[in-house]
Design a protein around this motif. Structure first.
Motif, PDB file in Angstrom:
ATOM      1  N   SER A 105      24.343  33.506   9.686  1.00 10.96           N
ATOM      2  CA  SER A 105      24.317  32.088  10.038  1.00 10.96           C
ATOM      3  C   SER A 105      24.304  31.927  11.551  1.00 10.96           C
ATOM      4  N   ILE A 106      25.062  32.773  12.257  1.00  9.31           N
ATOM      5  CA  ILE A 106      25.098  32.657  13.719  1.00  9.31           C
ATOM      6  C   ILE A 106      23.779  33.103  14.327  1.00  9.31           C
ATOM      7  N   ILE A 107      23.154  34.150  13.742  1.00 10.87           N
ATOM      8  CA  ILE A 107      21.857  34.599  14.281  1.00 10.87           C
ATOM      9  C   ILE A 107      20.804  33.508  14.096  1.00 10.87           C
ATOM     10  N   LEU A 108      20.790  32.863  12.906  1.00  9.17           N
ATOM     11  CA  LEU A 108      19.816  31.792  12.676  1.00  9.17           C
ATOM     12  C   LEU A 108      20.057  30.632  13.632  1.00  9.17           C
ATOM     13  N   PHE A 109      21.335  30.327  13.887  1.00 12.08           N
ATOM     14  CA  PHE A 109      21.651  29.246  14.829  1.00 12.08           C
ATOM     15  C   PHE A 109      21.089  29.549  16.212  1.00 12.08           C
ATOM     16  N   PHE A 110      21.293  30.786  16.680  1.00 21.51           N
ATOM     17  CA  PHE A 110      20.800  31.131  18.016  1.00 21.51           C
ATOM     18  C   PHE A 110      19.282  31.054  18.080  1.00 21.51           C
ATOM     19  N   VAL A 111      18.607  31.561  17.020  1.00 18.35           N
ATOM     20  CA  VAL A 111      17.143  31.532  17.052  1.00 18.35           C
ATOM     21  C   VAL A 111      16.648  30.096  17.072  1.00 18.35           C
ATOM     22  N   SER A 112      17.337  29.206  16.332  1.00 13.47           N
ATOM     23  CA  SER A 112      16.840  27.828  16.273  1.00 13.47           C
ATOM     24  C   SER A 112      17.055  27.090  17.597  1.00 13.47           C
ATOM     25  N   THR A 113      17.995  27.537  18.434  1.00 12.72           N
ATOM     26  CA  THR A 113      18.140  26.848  19.722  1.00 12.72           C
ATOM     27  C   THR A 113      16.961  27.123  20.637  1.00 12.72           C
ATOM     28  N   GLY A 114      16.160  28.161  20.341  1.00 12.08           N
ATOM     29  CA  GLY A 114      15.030  28.461  21.209  1.00 12.08           C
ATOM     30  C   GLY A 114      13.766  27.708  20.848  1.00 12.08           C
ATOM     31  N   ALA A 115      13.795  26.953  19.741  1.00 11.70           N
ATOM     32  CA  ALA A 115      12.555  26.321  19.278  1.00 11.70           C
ATOM     33  C   ALA A 115      12.180  25.141  20.165  1.00 11.70           C
ATOM     34  N   LYS A 116      10.870  24.949  20.322  1.00  8.47           N
ATOM     35  CA  LYS A 116      10.365  23.780  21.050  1.00  8.47           C
ATOM     36  C   LYS A 116       9.203  23.216  20.252  1.00  8.47           C
ATOM     37  N   LEU A 117       9.189  21.916  20.048  1.00  7.57           N
ATOM     38  CA  LEU A 117       8.058  21.302  19.349  1.00  7.57           C
ATOM     39  C   LEU A 117       6.823  21.397  20.236  1.00  7.57           C
TER      40      LEU A 117
END
Lengths: 94, 121, 137
Positions: free
Chosen positions: B44-56
């Motif tokens: 869950s923490i790894i997915l959270f970190f990856v999602s903070t890098g997303a940009k539309l």
């Protein structure tokens, strides 16, 4: 006792949901994680490190000392596994 | 309220995953189930970190000649780097904990937490 | 311990697939600069191919190639290769892991390729080592 654990987990979850209020929206280009150091990586890494893949550039050039530490951690995990299993095997046979 | 949940659905998914992992780590008696709970927590923490890098509107962080080289055109490479190493270290910790569980099982002939504590007395 | 189950389908299919998996792992390591990939990912793919070899053919048939000494040598070789590139950069007058001083063309790119190979070797050997330890216990 199970009810107590469920209560603790729910309290932690609600606490984290309260933290979501201040989080940036998903995909926002101006989120705090994307404005501090990563624009420099994106704009300068090709000129500075000559490789097009930014992830490799950050992993193996800007933060290569960190990656050296990670490699050592993985190496230590293998040694630990070997030592734990061979130590307990010897105790059982004796 | 509904708007808030829909706009931030990704964070709620990570909170839900983290709750599942935390509950498994606290309530389950079998040590292997505790280990699985720890892995769910970690993911869950790894997915959270990856999602903070997303940009539309951004693409993968590999330089594409047809795009201009500005920060808005590429997603943030830093969380990917950090989580890449975290995943491999996670495999290492899982291996070491499985080795510890094997040696615990060989010594106590059980993986139940209460029985191990009783035998230790 | 895993023993051979004598399944002709699994044996033939994995004999056919394993070279391609290993080729893909090497590709992922070598092209980590220009396409998605790198040492960690390619190392895991290579390690998975060896694990597939063990679970399809049984540990007894491949025991000779997975001796404790060989696997540990590969693990150490990766870390030593990584550190050696850093020390060579230091000896040539730069900082630790500062590839710009290496006397080859495109020094930064080639230095990164070297440490990616080191990371790939270590991760592959660690995967095989942990699997082998848990298997032969």
């Amino acid at each position: 006792m199970k009810l107590f654990y469920l209560l603790m987990v729910t309290i932690t979850g609600l606490w984290l949901c309260y933290g979501v209020i201040e989080m940036p929206r998903w995909g926002s280009p101006n989120s705090p994680a994307s404005v501090h150091v990563s624009p420099r990586y994106i704009e300068q890494s090709m000129a500075e490190t000559e490789v097009p893949n930014m992830v490799t550039a950050v992993l193996a050039d800007y933060r290569s000392y960190d990656t050296f530490g990670e490699t050592t951690v993985v190496f230590t995990a293998a040694i630990c596994c070997l030592l734990i299993l061979s130590a307990t095997r010897g105790r059982k046979e004796s | 309220m509904m708007d808030f949940i829909v706009n931030n659905f990704n964070y709620f998914i990570y909170v839900l995953l983290m709750m599942v992992g935390l509950y498994a780590m606290m309530a389950k008696k079998n040590l292997v189930k505790k280990l699985i709970g720890m892995n769910i927590f970690q993911w869950s923490i790894i997915l959270f970190f990856v999602s903070t890098g997303a940009k539309l509107g951004g693409t993968i962080p590999i330089i594409d000649a047809s795009r201009e080289l500005t920060a808005n055109q590429y997603i943030n490479p830093l969380p990917h780097v950090l989580m890449l190493t975290a995943i491999v270290v996670g495999v290492g910790t899982t291996g070491v904990s499985l080795a510890l569980l094997l040696s615990i099982f060989r010594r106590f002939k059980t993986l139940d937490e209460d029985e191990i504590v009783r035998k230790l007395r | 311990m895993i023993t051979s189950q004598e399944s002709i389908i699994i044996k033939t299919l994995s004999r056919f697939l394993i070279p391609f998996i290993q080729l893909f792992g090497l590709y992922v390591i070598m092209h980590g600069h220009s396409s998605p990939g790198g040492g960690f990912q390619g190392g895991v793919i290579l390690g998975a191919s060896f694990i597939l070899l063990v679970i399809s053919f049984g540990y007894d048939e491949v025991k000779k190639r997975f001796s404790k000494r060989n696997v540990m040598l590969l693990t150490c070789a990766g870390v030593v290769l990584y550190g050696a590139i850093g020390v060579v950069c230091q000896l040539l007058g730069g900082n630790f892991l500062d590839y710009a001083v290496l006397p080859i063309s495109q020094p930064r790119s080639m230095g990164m390729l070297g440490i990616e190979i080191g990371v790939g070797l270590t991760v592959m050997a660690v995967m095989v080592s942990i699997f082998r330890d848990l298997l032969t216990y």
